[in-house]
Design a protein around this motif. Structure first.
Motif, PDB file in Angstrom:
ATOM      1  N   ARG A   1       0.834  -1.203   0.000  1.00 11.39           N
ATOM      2  CA  ARG A   1       0.000   0.000   0.000  1.00 11.39           C
ATOM      3  C   ARG A   1       0.869   1.253   0.000  1.00 11.39           C
ATOM      4  O   ARG A   1       0.570   2.229  -0.687  1.00 11.39           O
ATOM      5  N   ARG A   2       1.966   1.244   0.748  1.00 10.06           N
ATOM      6  CA  ARG A   2       2.864   2.397   0.805  1.00 10.06           C
ATOM      7  C   ARG A   2       3.959   2.306  -0.247  1.00 10.06           C
ATOM      8  O   ARG A   2       4.884   3.096  -0.266  1.00 10.06           O
ATOM      9  N   MET A   3       3.866   1.305  -1.094  1.00 13.02           N
ATOM     10  CA  MET A   3       4.726   1.120  -2.270  1.00 13.02           C
ATOM     11  C   MET A   3       6.214   0.997  -1.929  1.00 13.02           C
ATOM     12  O   MET A   3       7.075   1.560  -2.607  1.00 13.02           O
ATOM     13  N   PHE A   4       6.511   0.240  -0.875  1.00 14.60           N
ATOM     14  CA  PHE A   4       7.905  -0.142  -0.663  1.00 14.60           C
ATOM     15  C   PHE A   4       8.343  -1.021  -1.840  1.00 14.60           C
ATOM     16  O   PHE A   4       9.416  -0.851  -2.390  1.00 14.60           O
ATOM     17  N   TYR A   5       7.497  -1.967  -2.212  1.00 17.31           N
ATOM     18  CA  TYR A   5       7.751  -2.757  -3.411  1.00 17.31           C
ATOM     19  C   TYR A   5       6.422  -3.274  -3.938  1.00 17.31           C
ATOM     20  O   TYR A   5       5.411  -3.309  -3.229  1.00 17.31           O
ATOM     21  N   THR A   6       6.419  -3.691  -5.210  1.00 23.50           N
ATOM     22  CA  THR A   6       5.195  -4.172  -5.846  1.00 23.50           C
ATOM     23  C   THR A   6       5.574  -5.187  -6.921  1.00 23.50           C
ATOM     24  O   THR A   6       6.659  -5.088  -7.509  1.00 23.50           O
ATOM     25  N   PRO A   7       4.735  -6.181  -7.184  1.00 27.55           N
ATOM     26  CA  PRO A   7       5.051  -7.160  -8.243  1.00 27.55           C
ATOM     27  C   PRO A   7       5.232  -6.471  -9.597  1.00 27.55           C
ATOM     28  O   PRO A   7       4.445  -5.588  -9.959  1.00 27.55           O
ATOM     29  N   SER A   8       6.250  -6.859 -10.321  1.00 24.42           N
ATOM     30  CA  SER A   8       6.481  -6.289 -11.653  1.00 24.42           C
ATOM     31  C   SER A   8       5.398  -6.761 -12.625  1.00 24.42           C
ATOM     32  O   SER A   8       4.891  -7.880 -12.501  1.00 24.42           O
ATOM     33  N   PHE A   9       5.058  -5.910 -13.566  1.00 22.19           N
ATOM     34  CA  PHE A   9       4.100  -6.238 -14.636  1.00 22.19           C
ATOM     35  C   PHE A   9       2.754  -6.711 -14.070  1.00 22.19           C
ATOM     36  O   PHE A   9       2.104  -7.582 -14.636  1.00 22.19           O
ATOM     37  N   GLU A  10       2.352  -6.129 -12.947  1.00 26.90           N
ATOM     38  CA  GLU A  10       1.180  -6.631 -12.237  1.00 26.90           C
ATOM     39  C   GLU A  10      -0.090  -6.531 -13.077  1.00 26.90           C
ATOM     40  O   GLU A  10      -0.939  -7.425 -13.031  1.00 26.90           O
ATOM     41  N   ILE A  11      -0.244  -5.471 -13.869  1.00 22.97           N
ATOM     42  CA  ILE A  11      -1.482  -5.336 -14.651  1.00 22.97           C
ATOM     43  C   ILE A  11      -1.534  -6.354 -15.793  1.00 22.97           C
ATOM     44  O   ILE A  11      -2.589  -6.550 -16.405  1.00 22.97           O
ATOM     45  N   TYR A  12      -0.411  -7.020 -16.070  1.00 26.52           N
ATOM     46  CA  TYR A  12      -0.385  -8.114 -17.044  1.00 26.52           C
ATOM     47  C   TYR A  12      -0.421  -9.479 -16.361  1.00 26.52           C
ATOM     48  O   TYR A  12      -0.209 -10.503 -16.997  1.00 26.52           O
ATOM     49  N   GLY A  13      -0.650  -9.478 -15.066  1.00 26.73           N
ATOM     50  CA  GLY A  13      -0.693 -10.739 -14.333  1.00 26.73           C
ATOM     51  C   GLY A  13       0.571 -11.029 -13.561  1.00 26.73           C
ATOM     52  O   GLY A  13       0.607 -11.966 -12.753  1.00 26.73           O
ATOM     53  N   GLY A  14       1.627 -10.256 -13.802  1.00 30.43           N
ATOM     54  CA  GLY A  14       2.864 -10.403 -13.044  1.00 30.43           C
ATOM     55  C   GLY A  14       3.715 -11.574 -13.494  1.00 30.43           C
ATOM     56  O   GLY A  14       3.263 -12.465 -14.221  1.00 30.43           O
TER      57      GLY A  14
ATOM     58  N   TYR B   1      10.183  -7.996  -8.911  1.00 27.81           N
ATOM     59  CA  TYR B   1       9.520  -6.945  -8.147  1.00 27.81           C
ATOM     60  C   TYR B   1      10.094  -5.577  -8.511  1.00 27.81           C
ATOM     61  O   TYR B   1      11.273  -5.455  -8.866  1.00 27.81           O
ATOM     62  N   ASP B   2       9.235  -4.566  -8.408  1.00 30.78           N
ATOM     63  CA  ASP B   2       9.653  -3.173  -8.575  1.00 30.78           C
ATOM     64  C   ASP B   2       9.647  -2.501  -7.202  1.00 30.78           C
ATOM     65  O   ASP B   2       8.761  -2.765  -6.386  1.00 30.78           O
ATOM     66  N   TYR B   3      10.608  -1.622  -6.966  1.00 31.99           N
ATOM     67  CA  TYR B   3      10.649  -0.839  -5.741  1.00 31.99           C
ATOM     68  C   TYR B   3       9.985   0.506  -5.973  1.00 31.99           C
ATOM     69  O   TYR B   3      10.230   1.160  -6.998  1.00 31.99           O
TER      70      TYR B   3
END
Length: 717
Positions: A81-94, A99-101
């Motif tokens: 939620r605070r975007m420390f990290y997030t799965p890469s290409f998430e809108i394509y299913g990942g 991971y992206d920071y």
């Protein structure tokens, strides 16, 4: 009929959230629901003290910084939620393992790297290099990575699911041990389990009591799980009838899977290559140039920080097992003739480390011992001073950046687990909700890498030192009469010559006597004639000669500390996370040390009053000039909520601008963990922040120096 069991009513919950929303929908809020459940459980325990309760499924036996049960789901929700990290290409299913920071993750990583660079490169006077990621096939073939850089993989014959064989064995045996504990009525230590595995409870997960001997055997296997090769893992799968929980089938026998990403270099695609699996090879290939840059001085160390790539079989556990990651590696080149002593070892020899040696693991145990690194080296538990020195320095670095000292150990590699180049290796492991995680490896690579690259290329990857006292040696030397030797043996000439030159000193001495007595010798040359070759005196001469050496030439050994920055970053988050209980709802806090925190200061104007704007601009500029990162939160939320939002980001300090600031220029400085505040003019506050970030002073020092301020934040205590 028995009377109904009457349970006294649960005391009512209080707090602003409940008063605002007194209906049942409030229980949909996770934090409030947890408080409700905790209150109910506490009340039930007070009425029925012998009644035991289980943690909710999202809880683990891991604890927060303050000793609270760690709610992994809530923490991961905060981080995303605070975007420390997030799965890469998430809108394509990942894509698993990538991971992206986000902004706070990038800042936290950069601060860890900065602390690493200061602690090692600057303090140890290392030579930093930045080498290319793309690596030709021939380089990694020579280093052994093409043939040996692999994990063992097995596959479900029905659904094609891929497993890393050691993880598969580990998961099934741990599941059975949990079932045994449940059957015995013992407390179960929950580890993080993938959501997919929770959906279906299979036969292997039932509460079945095991024989004591079986329990002991399983525990011994788990204690040395990293020591098994592929064949042994396959035997364990068959012996203990280990099956995939999803299909109930035994997976295929383990096969080696090389972890490197292959590619081609150039438009013609005729130069095969790989994305590097480590930063080390670039440092070894530049050894001669680095030695020259260092004016030939030994020992010395090079260091490199950069991305590496490993095609993990089954990435899991978020940042703890990924396919692209940041590494920080050191190659410390040392003279092997000096028994790998280190001139600064005396500075660290009294530092105590928690050690798990290989002998303990091979006995099927995981018990640790705490002892000084000086004692560990003296007793031979740690192979040499230089290796021990870096283990101590690794410990100090991890302590400096905020690693919980009760959640760290150094584990020695076992024989089968050791990398192909290593003679001794220790991992700094950090305890997280997924168990003990290797975050730093420290290996003695001997002279392996420089030797194989020199042999392959002919490059002189050696150290040449002028001797203060010339060294006189006597050796048996071989003189070949090449004008006669080649024509005599024709196509076998080079083979025979190589066999002659490979003769040891003892063999040469024996053959010299034989040549003197018989005028000829006979040596073994596989592949030529019947394996025996006769050489006459006119083709070869063997004499003992004195040789004076003014230059000593040797291949240095290498001690390599290797840091996985992503793993350290995530472990650091878990170690510094805790929950502050409030009247509204529980709030997550990340208590990073000021030097590591993504943002150092939050600027909070008391309101949106226009009079505050010039003070905000001036304060922001002063902080930038001082090199202190800051963020402004001028939202309409209460000042307490604004501070709480930034406690989640780990921001250690907050400056409040209020109407008193307009009047006399003073501001308040708030400390994140205690929520206590001091007040002073801006110059003193900024100076205090600088000293806190640099580590020169503690908050207690600041409270002693500056006036305490109370107010503004009572609602979030």
């Amino acid at each position: 009929m028995k009377p109904l069991l009457r349970i006294p009513a649960i005391p009512p919950l209080t707090g602003k959230a409940f008063r605002r929303s007194p209906d049942s929908t409030i229980l949909r809020r996770p934090s409030f629901a947890r408080r409700f459940i905790a209150s109910a459980q506490e009340h039930t325990r007070s009425v029925f003290p012998k009644l035991t309760t289980k943690l909710p499924p999202n809880m683990t036996t891991a604890t927060t910084l303050k000793g609270q049960p760690l709610d992994k789901v809530t923490l991961e929700s905060l981080l995303r939620r605070r975007m420390f990290y997030t799965p890469s290409f998430e809108i394509y299913g990942g894509v698993s393992g990538l991971y992206d920071y986000g902004p706070p993750g990038c800042a936290l990583q950069a601060n860890i790297v900065d602390a690493w660079r200061k602690h090692f490169i600057l303090e140890e006077d290392m030579l930093e290099v930045d080498c290319t990621v793309l690596t030709p096939h021939e380089v990694l073939k020579t280093s052994g990575h093409v043939d040996k850089f692999a994990d063992w993989m097995c596959k479900d014959p029905k659904n094609g699911e891929i497993f890393r064989a050691d993880h598969f064995v580990e998961d099934v045996l741990e599941t059975r041990l949990r079932g045994d504990k449940e059957a015995r009525g013992l407390k179960i230590e929950e580890k993080e389990v993938d959501a997919k595995k929770k959906r279906k409870k299979t036969k292997g997960q039932e509460a079945i009591k095991l024989d004591d001997a079986v329990v002991q055997e399983y525990e011994e296997i788990l204690a040395q799980i990293d020591n098994y090769n592929g064949e042994q893992l396959g035997e364990l799968i068959i012996k203990h009838d280990l099956k995939n929980a999803a299909t109930g089938l035994t997976p295929t026998p383990p096969v080696a899977f090389n972890l490197m990403f292959s590619t081609t270099i150039g438009p013609s695609s005729n130069l095969p290559g790989y994305l590097r699996p480590e930063t080390a090879q670039g440092q070894f290939l530049n050894f001669a140039k680095l030695l020259e840059f260092n004016a030939g001085g030994m020992p010395f160390a090079s260091a490199s920080i950069g991305k590496s790539y490993r095609n993990e079989i089954s990435p899991r556990a978020g940042l703890l097992r990924v396919r692209e990651f940041l590494m920080a590696e050191i190659e410390h080149f040392v003279d092997p003739e000096g028994h790998k002593k280190h001139e600064r070892f005396h500075e660290v020899e009294d530092i105590e480390l928690v050690l798990l040696d290989r002998h303990t693991q091979l006995s099927g145990k995981t018990s640790v011992k705490k002892e000084s690194i000086g004692k560990a080296v003296k007793e031979g538990t740690v192979d040499n001073e230089t290796l021990g020195y870096f283990l101590a320095r690794i410990h100090l670095f991890l302590k400096k950046i905020g690693v919980d000292q009760s959640k760290i150990r150094f584990r020695q590699h076992m024989a089968n687990e050791m990398a192909h180049y290593a003679t001794d290796c220790w991992d700094a492991e950090l305890l997280t909700s997924t168990g003990w995680v290797e975050c730093v490896g420290c290996a003695d690579r001997s002279a392996y890498d420089l030797t194989v690259h020199a042999k392959k290329t002919g490059a002189p990857l050696v150290v040449r030192e002028r001797l203060e006292v010339p060294k006189v040696t006597e050796e048996w030397e071989v003189d070949i009469e090449k004008k006669k030797f080649g024509p005599f043996y024709k196509k076998d000439g080079k083979t025979v010559e190589a066999a002659v030159l490979a003769l040891s000193q003892e063999q040469r001495e024996k053959l010299a006597k034989e040549m003197q007595e018989n005028g000829k010798i006979v040596i073994d040359v596989p592949g030529v004639a019947d394996g025996k070759v006769e050489i006459s005196k006119d083709l070869l001469d063997i004499e003992k000669r004195k040789r004076t050496e003014n230059i000593r030439e040797y291949t240095p050994n290498v001690i390599e500390p290797s840091f996985g920055i992503g793993r350290i970053l995530y472990s650091l988050i878990e170690h510094n996370y805790w929950v502050r209980e409030g009247d509204d709802e529980a709030r997550g806090v990340l208590s990073f040390p000021p030097s590591i925190a993504p943002t150092k200061v939050l600027i909070v104007p008391l309101s949106s009053n226009k009079e505050f704007e010039p003070f905000i601009r001036k304060l922001s500029q002063k902080l930038r000039v001082a090199g202190v990162s800051s963020r402004l939160d001028a939202s309409n939320a209460s000042i307490g909520k604004r501070y709480s939002r930034n406690d989640e980001l780990g921001t250690p300090f907050g400056i409040t601008i209020d109407f008193q600031t307009v009047k006399d220029g003073t501001v308040t400085l708030r400390e994140r963990d205690s929520t206590r505040q001091v007040r002073a003019e801006q110059g003193k506050i900024i100076s205090a922040i600088q000293s806190l970030v640099d580590g020169g002073k503690t908050w207690q020092d600041i409270e002693f120096e500056l006036p305490i301020f109370q107010g503004q934040e009572l609602e979030v205590r």
